[in-house]
Enzyme design. Structure first.
Site, PDB file in Angstrom:
ATOM      1  N   ASN A  18       0.862  -1.190   0.000  1.00 48.07           N
ATOM      2  CA  ASN A  18       0.000   0.000   0.000  1.00 48.07           C
ATOM      3  C   ASN A  18       0.898   1.239   0.000  1.00 48.07           C
ATOM      4  O   ASN A  18       1.430   1.615   1.031  1.00 48.07           O
ATOM      5  CB  ASN A  18      -0.891  -0.034   1.256  1.00 48.07           C
ATOM      6  CG  ASN A  18      -1.763   1.215   1.387  1.00 48.07           C
ATOM      7  OD1 ASN A  18      -1.871   2.000   0.433  1.00 48.07           O
ATOM      8  ND2 ASN A  18      -2.365   1.403   2.554  1.00 48.07           N
ATOM      9  N   LYS A  20       0.077   4.235  -0.370  1.00 49.41           N
ATOM     10  CA  LYS A  20      -0.606   5.436   0.147  1.00 49.41           C
ATOM     11  C   LYS A  20      -0.367   6.619  -0.818  1.00 49.41           C
ATOM     12  O   LYS A  20      -0.337   6.397  -2.017  1.00 49.41           O
ATOM     13  CB  LYS A  20      -0.152   5.731   1.572  1.00 49.41           C
ATOM     14  CG  LYS A  20      -0.268   4.489   2.463  1.00 49.41           C
ATOM     15  CD  LYS A  20      -0.136   4.767   3.912  1.00 49.41           C
ATOM     16  CE  LYS A  20      -0.284   3.464   4.701  1.00 49.41           C
ATOM     17  NZ  LYS A  20      -0.271   3.655   6.132  1.00 49.41           N
ATOM     18  N   HIS A  96      -9.829   1.730   4.607  1.00 46.40           N
ATOM     19  CA  HIS A  96      -8.577   1.942   5.350  1.00 46.40           C
ATOM     20  C   HIS A  96      -8.823   2.976   6.446  1.00 46.40           C
ATOM     21  O   HIS A  96      -9.560   3.944   6.249  1.00 46.40           O
ATOM     22  CB  HIS A  96      -7.470   2.410   4.406  1.00 46.40           C
ATOM     23  CG  HIS A  96      -6.120   2.358   5.038  1.00 46.40           C
ATOM     24  ND1 HIS A  96      -5.696   3.301   5.943  1.00 46.40           N
ATOM     25  CD2 HIS A  96      -5.122   1.445   4.935  1.00 46.40           C
ATOM     26  CE1 HIS A  96      -4.486   2.969   6.361  1.00 46.40           C
ATOM     27  NE2 HIS A  96      -4.109   1.852   5.768  1.00 46.40           N
ATOM     28  N   GLU A  98      -7.131   5.342   7.475  1.00 45.59           N
ATOM     29  CA  GLU A  98      -6.790   6.737   7.113  1.00 45.59           C
ATOM     30  C   GLU A  98      -7.945   7.398   6.375  1.00 45.59           C
ATOM     31  O   GLU A  98      -8.143   8.611   6.477  1.00 45.59           O
ATOM     32  CB  GLU A  98      -5.490   6.746   6.296  1.00 45.59           C
ATOM     33  CG  GLU A  98      -4.292   6.450   7.190  1.00 45.59           C
ATOM     34  CD  GLU A  98      -3.102   5.801   6.489  1.00 45.59           C
ATOM     35  OE1 GLU A  98      -3.076   5.756   5.250  1.00 45.59           O
ATOM     36  OE2 GLU A  98      -2.209   5.333   7.220  1.00 45.59           O
ATOM     37  N   GLU A 169      -5.847  -4.205  10.963  1.00 45.72           N
ATOM     38  CA  GLU A 169      -4.802  -3.186  11.087  1.00 45.72           C
ATOM     39  C   GLU A 169      -5.104  -2.311  12.297  1.00 45.72           C
ATOM     40  O   GLU A 169      -5.841  -1.313  12.179  1.00 45.72           O
ATOM     41  CB  GLU A 169      -4.789  -2.284   9.851  1.00 45.72           C
ATOM     42  CG  GLU A 169      -4.425  -2.963   8.568  1.00 45.72           C
ATOM     43  CD  GLU A 169      -3.799  -1.978   7.589  1.00 45.72           C
ATOM     44  OE1 GLU A 169      -2.659  -2.184   7.193  1.00 45.72           O
ATOM     45  OE2 GLU A 169      -4.456  -0.971   7.255  1.00 45.72           O
ATOM     46  N   GLY A 175       2.204   2.755  10.848  1.00 48.27           N
ATOM     47  CA  GLY A 175       3.214   3.805  10.669  1.00 48.27           C
ATOM     48  C   GLY A 175       3.936   4.211  11.936  1.00 48.27           C
ATOM     49  O   GLY A 175       4.593   5.251  11.969  1.00 48.27           O
ATOM     50  N   SER A 212       2.981  -1.511  10.571  1.00 45.73           N
ATOM     51  CA  SER A 212       4.431  -1.537  10.833  1.00 45.73           C
ATOM     52  C   SER A 212       5.096  -2.866  10.507  1.00 45.73           C
ATOM     53  O   SER A 212       6.042  -3.276  11.183  1.00 45.73           O
ATOM     54  CB  SER A 212       4.718  -1.129  12.287  1.00 45.73           C
ATOM     55  OG  SER A 212       4.364   0.228  12.490  1.00 45.73           O
TER      56      SER A 212
HETATM   57  P1  PGA Z   1       2.474   0.762   7.688  1.00 41.29           P
HETATM   58  O1  PGA Z   1       1.013   0.921   7.039  1.00 41.29           O
HETATM   59  O2  PGA Z   1       3.047  -0.540   7.176  1.00 41.29           O
HETATM   60  O3  PGA Z   1       3.240   1.943   7.223  1.00 41.29           O
HETATM   61  O4  PGA Z   1       2.281   0.722   9.181  1.00 41.29           O
HETATM   62  C1  PGA Z   1       0.174  -0.154   6.884  1.00 41.29           C
HETATM   63  C2  PGA Z   1      -1.144   0.296   6.302  1.00 41.29           C
HETATM   64  O5  PGA Z   1      -1.656   1.344   6.716  1.00 41.29           O
HETATM   65  O6  PGA Z   1      -1.704  -0.359   5.422  1.00 41.29           O
END
Ligand code: PGA
Length: 252
Positions: A18, A20, A96, A98, A169, A175, A212
């Protein structure tokens, strides 16, 4: 049981990159895509780069980071599942955290998007997860149950649908460099499966972990049969990292 998986070659585990809202330029996107073009990887670039990435990759599969629930029409700024399908997209991340947090995406919106994806032969990757505060308040199961029940409500009992992928998640792990523990994830896999059964949903999703994940910790999750893969954000922008993660997944 209804439906089949869109088989991504020999591997049982699913690794999803992903990206983003990265990278900043087409040139960089093409570079990362070229260097990460391995079998058994699903690359989800920003919409803007989907076409270029689709022409760059030969082994990896293409996914979108979102979609709109209508096929066409007056929906300024949106991207339809039909447009994605016609571009060769096979998967779509939906719900997601976000998007839920920054854009107010609700479970009902998520449900419409999941149904629209399946109607267009796109395998939906439904993201669920709780915040740090929700976990501290002991609300994790309540949140995940609600996100699953409503999010899958429009497709759960349709025959011949693609099975969704469910990505657990935890928001506090995204992150931050601090993933959840594999033990918690194993409990969550059990809980997700139980929730689908008690909701009367005849779905058989693959359940993957996100938050992460990197090449250092991926094996701790992927070695468990019950954990069907990983959704990788930050580390997926470094091709050597994502390739290592795919290699680890292939061993299990
Ligand atoms: P990350 O994001 O690996 O940077 O923690 C995962 C995600 O949000 O899909």
């Amino acid at each position: 049981m209804c439906g089949i998986y869109d088989k991504i070659s020999s591997m049982d585990k699913i690794i999803i990159a992903n990206w983003k809202m990265n990278p900043a330029s087409l040139k960089e996107a093409e570079k990362i895509a070229k260097e990460s073009d391995v079998e058994d990887l699903i690359i989800c670039p920003p919409f803007l780069f989907l076409e270029a990435v689709s022409k760059t990759i030969h082994k990896a599969k293409l996914g979108a980071q979102d979609l709109f629930w209508e096929d066409k029409g007056a929906y300024t700024g949106e991207v339809s599942p039909v447009e994605l399908k016609n571009l060769g997209v096979k998967y779509a991340i939906i719900g997601h955290s976000e998007r839920r947090q920054n854009l107010g995406e609700t479970d009902k919106i998520v449900a419409k998007k999941i149904a629209a994806a399946v109607d267009n032969d796109l395998t939906p990757i439904l993201c669920v997860g709780e915040t740090k505060d929700e976990r501290a308040a002991g609300k994790t199961e309540e949140i995940i149950k609600r996100e699953l029940k409503i999010g899958l409500s429009l497709l759960a009992n349709q025959p011949h649908t693609l099975n969704p992928i469910i990505a657990y998640e935890p928001i506090w792990a995204i992150g931050t460099g601090t993933p959840d523990t594999p033990e918690n994830m194993l409990n969550m896999v059990k809980f997700i499966k139980e929730t689908l059964v008690t909701s009367g949903y005849t779905l058989n999703p693959k359940i993957i972990y996100g938050g992460s994940v990197n090449s250092q910790n991926a094996e701790e999750f992927l070695k468990h049969e019950e954990i069907n893969g990983a959704l990788v954000g930050g580390a997926s922008l470094k091709s050597e990292e994502i390739i290592k993660i795919v290699k680890i997944a292939k061993q299990y």
